[in-house]
Design a protein around this motif. Structure first.
Motif, PDB file in Angstrom:
ATOM      1  N   VAL A 136       0.906  -1.243  -0.246  1.00 41.38           N
ATOM      2  CA  VAL A 136      -0.022  -0.197   0.144  1.00 41.38           C
ATOM      3  C   VAL A 136       0.912   1.353  -0.060  1.00 41.38           C
ATOM      4  CG1 VAL A 136      -1.815   1.506   1.262  1.00 41.38           C
ATOM      5  CG2 VAL A 136      -1.891  -1.311   0.856  1.00 41.38           C
ATOM      6  N   ALA A 137       1.974   1.325   0.914  1.00 40.30           N
ATOM      7  CA  ALA A 137       2.752   2.281   0.643  1.00 40.30           C
ATOM      8  C   ALA A 137       3.451   2.502  -0.706  1.00 40.30           C
ATOM      9  CB  ALA A 137       3.887   2.044   1.788  1.00 40.30           C
ATOM     10  N   CYS A 174       1.197   7.434  -6.382  1.00 39.19           N
ATOM     11  CA  CYS A 174       0.200   8.258  -6.524  1.00 39.19           C
ATOM     12  C   CYS A 174       0.384   9.851  -6.033  1.00 39.19           C
ATOM     13  CB  CYS A 174      -0.924   7.799  -5.911  1.00 39.19           C
ATOM     14  SG  CYS A 174      -1.708   6.127  -6.633  1.00 39.19           S
ATOM     15  N   LEU A 175       1.057  10.048  -4.862  1.00 43.55           N
ATOM     16  CA  LEU A 175       1.453  11.366  -4.205  1.00 43.55           C
ATOM     17  C   LEU A 175       2.381  12.139  -5.437  1.00 43.55           C
ATOM     18  CD1 LEU A 175       1.142  13.249  -1.887  1.00 43.55           C
ATOM     19  CD2 LEU A 175       3.393  12.418  -1.066  1.00 43.55           C
ATOM     20  N   ARG A 195       9.140   0.860   0.965  1.00 45.38           N
ATOM     21  CA  ARG A 195       8.465   0.942  -0.009  1.00 45.38           C
ATOM     22  C   ARG A 195       7.726   2.227  -0.606  1.00 45.38           C
ATOM     23  NH1 ARG A 195      10.493  -3.283   0.815  1.00 45.38           N
ATOM     24  NH2 ARG A 195       9.262  -5.408   0.846  1.00 45.38           N
ATOM     25  N   PHE A 196       7.517   3.012   0.400  1.00 42.06           N
ATOM     26  CA  PHE A 196       7.052   4.139  -0.324  1.00 42.06           C
ATOM     27  C   PHE A 196       7.902   5.004  -1.483  1.00 42.06           C
ATOM     28  CE2 PHE A 196       6.062   8.597  -0.028  1.00 42.06           C
ATOM     29  CZ  PHE A 196       4.690   8.933  -0.150  1.00 42.06           C
ATOM     30  N   ALA A 197       9.304   5.125  -0.756  1.00 43.03           N
ATOM     31  CA  ALA A 197      10.100   5.757  -1.706  1.00 43.03           C
ATOM     32  C   ALA A 197      10.258   4.844  -2.925  1.00 43.03           C
ATOM     33  CB  ALA A 197      11.518   5.550  -0.734  1.00 43.03           C
ATOM     34  N   VAL A 201       0.076   6.105   7.380  1.00 40.77           N
ATOM     35  CA  VAL A 201       0.864   7.070   6.233  1.00 40.77           C
ATOM     36  C   VAL A 201       0.273   8.347   5.996  1.00 40.77           C
ATOM     37  CG1 VAL A 201       1.814   6.970   4.009  1.00 40.77           C
ATOM     38  CG2 VAL A 201       1.411   4.654   5.244  1.00 40.77           C
ATOM     39  N   ALA A 202       0.898   9.346   6.832  1.00 42.67           N
ATOM     40  CA  ALA A 202       0.281  10.694   6.746  1.00 42.67           C
ATOM     41  C   ALA A 202       1.088  11.351   5.355  1.00 42.67           C
ATOM     42  CB  ALA A 202       0.639  11.547   7.843  1.00 42.67           C
TER      43      ALA A 202
END
Length: 204
Positions: free
Chosen positions: A73-74, A80-81, A106-108, A158-159
């Motif tokens: 999900v991250a 998407c961000l 994972r977000f990165a 996740v803000a």
């Protein structure tokens, strides 16, 4: 009262969509290696795992790990961000918890794999509070960011923040992010040259 419907996804899950301001993320039950759509550029370990009802609202996404949210999900949120903010640079930080660190990684990775943006991701390695993150983004010239935290009961948040350091709202990106995920349109790079890079640094 929320009106809901379920949208089946081609890579093996379903999204519960409410007409209010939240969405449940898809469960991914069948690992496909380099799987369809939102997972085409990630390994199976990035996207697999049971996921029931994490929600995206109030400036970000939250859910209990691993029953409601997983690290994939991250990845989706990072990609998407970048697209919704048209970001060439963003920052991701975490609170130092092991789960948060995994999600930040994972977000990165998701953020550097978003269409043609070739985003530079500054990943803060030190445990960081949200107000400290704001100082870093301001120092870098006002860029979008994310802060990942985990409670003792393993609830992950996740803000997401816009370039002005304000929590992402429906109008500034949350609604668009929900639509991208619900429609199985999580961004992937257009080619290898479009992938961004990750730089690691402390918060100071």
């Amino acid at each position: 009262m929320a009106h809901e419907y379920t949208l089946a996804l081609p890579f093996g899950g379903a999204v519960l969509i409410a007409y209010t301001s939240w969405i449940a993320f898809p469960a991914v039950h069948r690992p496909h290696g380099r799987a369809a759509s939102c997972a085409r550029t990630t390994q199976a370990s990035d996207v697999t795992g049971a996921c029931s009802k994490p929600v995206i609202r109030d400036g970000g996404a939250t859910g209990h790990h691993p029953s409601q949210i997983h690290a994939g999900v991250a990845w989706w949120l990072g990609a998407c961000l970048v697209v919704t903010q048209k970001a060439s640079h963003l920052v991701v930080a975490h609170d130092g918890e092991a789960i948060s660190t995994q999600y930040a990684t994972r977000f990165a990775r998701g953020a550097i794999n978003a269409l043609h943006y070739k985003c530079l991701v500054t990943a803060l390695q030190d445990p960081t509070e949200p107000d400290e993150l704001g100082l870093v983004t301001a120092d870098l010239g006002s860029v979008p960011s994310a802060h990942i935290s985990t409670t003792p009961s393993a609830e992950v948040t996740v803000a997401l923040f816009d370039a002005d350091g304000k929590p992402l709202t429906e109008e500034s990106g949350l609604a668009a992010i929900r639509d991208l995920i619900a429609q199985d349109r999580v961004p992937i790079p257009v080619n290898d040259a479009a992938r961004g890079t990750i730089e690691y640094r402390g918060k100071a």
